[in-house]
Design a protein around this motif. Structure first.
Motif, PDB file in Angstrom:
ATOM      1  N   ASP A 194     -48.370   1.940 -62.011  1.00  0.00           N
ATOM      2  CA  ASP A 194     -47.545   2.891 -62.184  1.00  0.00           C
ATOM      3  C   ASP A 194     -46.328   3.432 -61.843  1.00  0.00           C
TER       4      ASP A 194
ATOM      5  N   ASP B 295     -48.721  -2.436 -59.252  1.00  0.00           N
ATOM      6  CA  ASP B 295     -48.791  -1.305 -59.669  1.00  0.00           C
ATOM      7  C   ASP B 295     -48.523  -0.849 -60.999  1.00  0.00           C
TER       8      ASP B 295
ATOM      9  N   ARG C 185     -40.164   3.827 -52.635  1.00  0.00           N
ATOM     10  CA  ARG C 185     -41.093   3.864 -53.766  1.00  0.00           C
ATOM     11  C   ARG C 185     -41.224   4.939 -54.473  1.00  0.00           C
TER      12      ARG C 185
ATOM     13  N   GLN D 167     -44.071   2.928 -59.415  1.00  0.00           N
ATOM     14  CA  GLN D 167     -43.804   3.320 -58.540  1.00  0.00           C
ATOM     15  C   GLN D 167     -43.025   1.983 -57.769  1.00  0.00           C
TER      16      GLN D 167
ATOM     17  N   ARG E  16     -44.713   8.246 -59.239  1.00  0.00           N
ATOM     18  CA  ARG E  16     -45.555   7.910 -60.951  1.00  0.00           C
ATOM     19  C   ARG E  16     -44.519   7.710 -61.908  1.00  0.00           C
TER      20      ARG E  16
HETATM   21 MG    MG Z   1     -49.057   4.416 -57.441  1.00  0.00          MG
END
Ligand code: MG
Ligand code: UDP
Length: 346
Positions: A97, A95, A199, A99, A202
Motif C-alpha cells: 500500500d 507492504d 510511515r 505506506q 495508504r
Molecule cells: Mg498498510
C-alpha cells in the motif's frame, strides 16, 4: 550468478495500489541493482482485480514474478510464500500500500554495507493517516511484547526490512505454523540494525488489518515468543502460598482466642490450602505445557554465524546459515594471505 535483489510484496485487495507500487519499486530497484532484480508479488486470495492486474504487469515486465495463493492465507503466510520462492541475495520485504516508501531502499542497502549487517529493519518515526486508536494499540502492543518476549523484538517495527540471504535462509528454517515474522527475524540473530522512516498514508484502498486480525497477530506474537501467560498460574500459586502463611497466623489467633465461630477455622484452612495447591499444580502443568509447546515448534537449536580457525570442524546440530552479505566478506578475508582465518560455512 545469483540475483542480487528480490523485493517481496504480499497483496490483498490492492488493485488501487499495484500500478503505482510497480512504478516506484522498479525505480528504486533499478537505482541499486541496475537490471538484476526481481519483484515477487503474492496475491493472497484477493476479491478484487489484484490478480488480473498482477498478470498484466507480469506480461509486460520480465522482472516481475506473480504468485497466486489458493485462498486468503493471511499476511504472514502470504509473505512466507514469497520469501520461500524468491531468489535474491538480498531481500526487501515491503507492504503493497506504499505506506513504506520504496525510496528508502538505497539507504537500507548502504546501511547494510556500512554496518556489515544481515538485517536492516525500518523503525516508524511517525505514522500518517492512521487513527489514534490504531497508533495507540500498536504502540501498547509493541511495548507489552518487548516486556514479555524471551528475545529482544524491536519496537515500532513492521515487516519492512532488508535481509541478507543467509538471514532469510535461517528464517525459513523455522518451521512453525503460527508465524510472527518480525519476531522470527529477531530470533534468527546476526547483526540487525535499525533505520528510521516516516510511515505514509495508504496510497489507495483500506487497511486489511482490522482489529480482529490485529488481535490474532498479537496473540501469535505473544504465544510464539513467550510462555509467560502459561506461567501465570504458578506465580499466583507462589504468592498464595506466601499469603497463606499470614492467613494461617490470623486463623490460628482466631482459634486460640476463641473469637472464631464454630467451624470457621477448619473451613478457612481447607479453602486456603486447596486454593494454593490448585494454583501451584496448574502452574506446574503450565510449565510442562510451555516446554512441550516450545519443543513442538521444532525450531533449530541455534544458528551459527561463522566459525574462525580449526579448519574442518563441522557443526552437527542446529542450523548453519549459508554465506550472505556477511559471508562474502568472510570469503574475502580468508583468501587474503595473513587474514584472520575466519571462513564462511558451506
Ligand atoms: Mg498498510
Ligand atoms: N495483506 C495480505 N493478506 C491479508 C491482509 C493483508 O497479504 O490477509 C497485505 C496487504 O496487502 C499489505 C500488507 O499485508 O500489503 C499490510 O496490510 P495493511 O496495509 O492492510 O495493514 P496496515 O498497514 O493497515 O497495518
Amino acid at each position: 550468478m545469483p540475483l542480487p535483489l528480490s523485493i517481496v510484496v504480499p497483496c490483498y485487495n490492492e488493485e488501487g495500489c499495484l500500478g503505482e507500487l510497480h512504478a516506484r519499486l522498479t525505480k528504486a530497484a533499478a537505482a541499486v541493482a541496475g537490471d538484476d532484480y526481481e519483484i515477487v508479488l503474492i496475491n493472497d486470495g484477493s476479491r478484487d482485480r489484484t490478480w488480473a492486474i498482477m498478470q498484466e504487469l507480469a506480461g509486460t515486465d520480465p522482472h516481475l514474478v506473480a504468485i497466486n495463493l489458493s485462498r486468503n492465507h493471511g499476511h504472514q503466510l502470504a509473505l512466507t510464500a514469497g520469501l520461500d520462492l524468491c531468489a535474491g541475495e538480498r531481500i526487501l520485504v515491503i507492504d503493497a500500500d506504499l505506506q513504506d516508501p520504496p525510496e528508502l531502499l538505497p539507504d537500507m542497502m548502504a546501511e547494510m554495507d556500512r554496518q556489515k549487517a544481515d538485517v536492516v529493519y525500518a523503525v516508524r518515526r511517525a505514522r500518517a493517516g492512521e487513527t489514534a486508536f490504531k497508533r495507540g494499540t500498536a504502540k501498547a502492543f509493541y511495548r507489552l511484547l518487548s516486556r514479555l518476549a524471551d528475545i529482544e523484538i524491536p519496537v515500532d517495527t513492521g515487516d519492512f526490512r532488508l535481509m541478507s540471504r543467509r538471514a532469510l535462509d535461517a528464517l525459513l528454517s523455522l518451521p512453525e505454523q503460527a508465524r510472527f515474522i518480525r519476531g522470527m527475524v529477531a530470533w534468527v540473530g546476526f547483526r540487525q540494525v535499525p533505520i528510521a522512516y516516516d510511515r505514509a498514508e495508504r496510497h489507495a484502498g483500506e487497511t486489511n488489518y482490522p482489529l480482529a486480525k490485529m488481535m490474532r497477530l498479537a496473540l501469535d506474537a505473544v504465544t510464539g515468543f513467550s510462555t509467560a501467560p502459561l506461567r501465570f498460574a504458578s506465580h499466583i500459586g507462589l504468592w498464595l502460598v506466601a499469603a497463606s502463611i499470614l492467613l494461617f497466623i490470623y486463623i490460628g489467633i482466631g482459634f486460640f482466642t476463641g473469637s472464631a465461630i464454630q467451624g470457621w477455622t477448619s473451613l478457612m484452612l481447607v479453602v486456603v490450602v486447596l486454593g494454593a495447591v490448585q494454583m501451584f499444580v496448574l502452574g506446574m502443568i503450565g510449565e510442562y505445557l510451555g516446554r512441550l509447546y516450545i519443543e513442538a515448534k521444532r525450531r533449530p537449536l541455534y544458528i551459527v554465524s561463522e566459525i574462525a580457525g580449526r579448519a574442518g570442524g563441522r557443526p552437527s546440530l542446529g542450523h548453519v546459515a549459508e554465506g550472505g552479505a556477511q559471508g562474502s566478506e568472510t570469503i574475502a578475508a580468508s583468501e587474503t594471505p595473513g587474514g584472520n582465518g575466519s571462513r564462511p560455512i558451506a
